[in-house]
Write a protein that holds these residues in place. Structure first.
Motif, short mmCIF file in Angstrom:
data_model
loop_
_atom_site.label_atom_id
_atom_site.label_comp_id
_atom_site.label_asym_id
_atom_site.label_seq_id
_atom_site.Cartn_x
_atom_site.Cartn_y
_atom_site.Cartn_z
N CYS A 46 0.83 -34.82 -22.05
CA CYS A 46 0.54 -36.28 -22.61
C CYS A 46 -0.78 -36.28 -23.11
O CYS A 46 -1.81 -35.65 -22.28
N ASP A 47 -1.17 -37.42 -24.15
CA ASP A 47 -2.38 -37.89 -24.68
C ASP A 47 -2.68 -39.31 -24.15
O ASP A 47 -1.78 -40.13 -24.49
N GLU A 48 -3.87 -39.60 -23.52
CA GLU A 48 -4.15 -40.73 -23.05
C GLU A 48 -4.79 -41.71 -24.17
O GLU A 48 -5.59 -41.18 -24.95
N LEU A 49 -4.04 -42.84 -24.38
CA LEU A 49 -4.52 -43.69 -25.64
C LEU A 49 -5.26 -44.93 -24.74
O LEU A 49 -4.86 -45.23 -23.69
N PRO A 50 -5.63 -45.63 -25.66
CA PRO A 50 -6.29 -47.01 -25.08
C PRO A 50 -5.34 -47.92 -24.69
O PRO A 50 -4.06 -47.73 -25.22
N THR A 51 -5.76 -48.95 -23.95
CA THR A 51 -4.90 -50.13 -23.51
C THR A 51 -3.72 -49.43 -22.58
O THR A 51 -2.55 -49.94 -22.86
N ASN A 52 -4.02 -48.56 -21.49
CA ASN A 52 -3.18 -48.00 -20.73
C ASN A 52 -1.95 -47.36 -21.01
O ASN A 52 -0.72 -47.30 -20.52
N ARG A 53 -2.09 -46.74 -22.38
CA ARG A 53 -0.79 -46.14 -22.92
C ARG A 53 -0.88 -44.61 -22.90
O ARG A 53 -2.15 -43.98 -22.87
N LEU A 54 0.10 -43.94 -22.62
CA LEU A 54 0.26 -42.54 -22.78
C LEU A 54 1.30 -42.13 -23.84
O LEU A 54 2.25 -42.68 -24.00
N GLU A 55 0.96 -41.00 -24.78
CA GLU A 55 1.95 -40.49 -25.79
C GLU A 55 2.07 -39.19 -25.34
O GLU A 55 1.11 -38.39 -25.00
N CYS A 56 3.49 -38.89 -24.88
CA CYS A 56 3.91 -37.51 -24.20
C CYS A 56 4.83 -36.93 -25.02
O CYS A 56 5.89 -37.51 -25.71
N GLU A 57 4.75 -35.65 -25.10
CA GLU A 57 5.84 -34.93 -25.71
C GLU A 57 6.95 -34.73 -24.81
O GLU A 57 7.15 -35.00 -23.63
N LEU A 58 8.29 -34.96 -25.45
CA LEU A 58 9.50 -34.82 -24.83
C LEU A 58 10.23 -33.53 -24.83
O LEU A 58 10.64 -33.13 -25.84
N GLU A 59 10.02 -32.84 -23.63
CA GLU A 59 10.73 -31.48 -23.44
C GLU A 59 12.18 -31.54 -23.60
O GLU A 59 12.71 -30.73 -23.92
N ARG A 60 12.71 -32.52 -22.64
CA ARG A 60 14.01 -32.57 -22.50
C ARG A 60 14.62 -34.25 -22.61
O ARG A 60 14.67 -34.56 -21.56
N PRO A 61 15.36 -34.49 -23.67
CA PRO A 61 15.78 -35.93 -23.55
C PRO A 61 16.90 -35.87 -22.78
O PRO A 61 17.63 -34.77 -22.59
N SER A 62 17.39 -36.90 -22.40
CA SER A 62 18.66 -37.27 -21.90
C SER A 62 19.21 -38.24 -22.62
O SER A 62 18.81 -39.19 -23.38
N PRO A 63 20.56 -38.26 -22.47
CA PRO A 63 21.39 -39.60 -22.99
C PRO A 63 20.89 -40.91 -22.50
O PRO A 63 21.06 -41.80 -23.51
N LYS A 64 20.60 -41.14 -21.24
CA LYS A 64 20.32 -42.40 -20.79
C LYS A 64 19.06 -42.77 -21.58
O LYS A 64 18.81 -43.93 -21.86
N LEU A 65 17.91 -41.88 -21.55
CA LEU A 65 16.54 -42.28 -22.42
C LEU A 65 17.12 -42.54 -23.85
O LEU A 65 16.61 -43.51 -24.90
N VAL A 66 17.77 -41.79 -24.46
CA VAL A 66 18.34 -41.85 -25.90
C VAL A 66 18.92 -43.11 -26.05
O VAL A 66 18.51 -44.07 -27.17
N ALA A 67 19.74 -43.82 -25.18
CA ALA A 67 20.27 -44.94 -25.24
C ALA A 67 19.27 -46.10 -24.98
O ALA A 67 19.45 -47.20 -25.58
#
Length: 97
Positions: A46-67
């Protein structure tokens, strides 16, 4: 008396460790735990960004996340990790500037 003193010392050390932040997970750990628990997906770095945000690599998506995102998932997702330890998934990936 020795047992009682040892018990009190252990309790005091435990309280000190908790209040001192020994068990305070990082923002990245909180984000990983949230995504795993809520969506059954796995995050990478994950990379920390301003305003409490994190941008993270998605190693394994799930159907629930895609939905939840409502569209095909790219390689990164955006999460907000607040000081009160709450985590929220942004509906856009990657993070908007």
């Amino acid at each position: 008396r020795i047992t009682l003193a040892a018990g009190v010392a252990i309790i005091l050390l435990g309280v000190l460790a908790v209040t001192g932040g020994v068990f305070d997970p990082s923002r990245e750990e909180r984000a990983r735990d949230f995504v795993e628990r809520e969506y059954g997906a796995r995050l990478g770095a994950c990379d920390e960004l301003p305003t409490n945000r994190l941008e993270c690599e998605l190693e394994r998506p799930s159907p629930k996340l895609v939905a939840r995102l409502g569209r095909p998932v790219r390689g990164r997702i955006c999460l907000f990790v607040f000081e009160n330890a709450s985590v929220a998934l942004d509906g856009y990936a990657p993070c908007r500037s």
